[in-house]
Design an enzyme around this catalytic site. Structure first.
Site, PDB file in Angstrom:
ATOM      1  CB  SER A   9      -0.934   0.022   1.210  1.00  0.00           C
ATOM      2  OG  SER A   9      -0.200  -0.106   2.420  1.00  0.00           O
TER       3      SER A   9
ATOM      4  CG  ASP B 118      -3.576   4.544   8.363  1.00  0.00           C
ATOM      5  OD1 ASP B 118      -2.673   5.410   8.294  1.00  0.00           O
ATOM      6  OD2 ASP B 118      -3.878   3.819   7.401  1.00  0.00           O
TER       7      ASP B 118
ATOM      8  CG  HIS C 204      -1.504   3.539   4.610  1.00  0.00           C
ATOM      9  ND1 HIS C 204      -2.290   2.990   5.606  1.00  0.00           N
ATOM     10  CD2 HIS C 204      -0.997   2.494   3.908  1.00  0.00           C
ATOM     11  CE1 HIS C 204      -2.268   1.673   5.504  1.00  0.00           C
ATOM     12  NE2 HIS C 204      -1.485   1.348   4.480  1.00  0.00           N
TER      13      HIS C 204
ATOM     14  N   GLY D 269      -1.833  -4.333   1.129  1.00  0.00           N
ATOM     15  CA  GLY D 269      -1.949  -5.527   1.948  1.00  0.00           C
ATOM     16  C   GLY D 269      -1.016  -6.647   1.583  1.00  0.00           C
TER      17      GLY D 269
ATOM     18  CG  ASN E 182       1.280  -5.264   4.566  1.00  0.00           C
ATOM     19  OD1 ASN E 182       0.652  -4.551   5.332  1.00  0.00           O
ATOM     20  ND2 ASN E 182       1.369  -5.007   3.267  1.00  0.00           N
TER      21      ASN E 182
END
Length: 200
Positions: free
Chosen positions: A27, A174, A177, A64, A93
């Site tokens: 991402s 979050d 990102h 992801g 991830n």
């Protein structure tokens, strides 16, 4: 980082000839929660076309993705796009989920090997993760990248997020990102970091 349901793959062409760079990432490169045209690989494409032999950029990043996910996808991507360069931005991830460092390393090594065996030159991006699993794990994770770079004799690119997270209003709520506003800077930074290798 969460997997999006649709696979965003963008090919930006600026001439009928020249080299192809494929960005294989998650991402951080896919343009999380934004149009892929606003992602840094898309914004970087015209800069590379103007200053390096690269005339096409394929953004093969999926939000992801883990190193294992990308291993499954890589052979088809190489066959389809036949890139001259593969830039690997993966592992975050895996690290955020606490995967064993030796497994992450093995997957990255295989990604590099498969890409090189296809005839592509390979660049690897350094990745850092928060110390969710303790400093020992974070250090072991971070050390994977310079070790692989040295052993496999490929360029190691700095982690662009180190600048992004320190800049006001560039991060999503979050805390993981970068926003669309950060993408032009990332594109400039990555163009600067990759150009010396692309021009060799």
């Amino acid at each position: 980082m969460f997997r999006i349901l649709t696979f965003c793959l963008l090919l930006i062409s600026h001439s009928s000839a020249g080299q192809t760079l494929m960005v294989l990432g998650d991402s951080l490169s896919a343009g999380y929660q934004m149009a892929i045209e606003k992602s840094w690989p898309s914004l970087m494409a015209p800069q590379l076309a103007a200053h390096t032999p690269v005339s096409q950029v394929v953004n093969a990043s999926i939000s992801g993705d883990t190193t294992g996910n990308s291993l499954d996808r890589l052979p088809q991507l190489l066959e389809q796009h036949k890139p001259d360069w593969v830039m690997i931005e993966l592992g975050a991830n895996d690290g955020l989920r606490g995967f064993p460092p030796n497994k992450i390393r093995a997957n990255l090594e295989e990604l590099i090997t498969i890409s090189a065996e296809s005839g592509a030159n390979v660049m690897l991006m350094q990745i850092h993760i928060p110390p969710n699993y303790g400093q020992r794990y974070s250090n072991a994770f971070a050390n994977i990248y310079p070790t692989l770079s040295k052993e496999m004799q490929i360029p190691l690119l700095p982690f662009f997020m180190e600048k992004v997270v320190m800049t006001d209003d560039w991060m999503m709520s979050d805390g993981l990102h970068p926003k669309a506003i950060a993408q032009p800077w990332i594109a400039d930074f990555m163009t600067e970091q990759m150009s010396p290798y692309l021009n060799q």
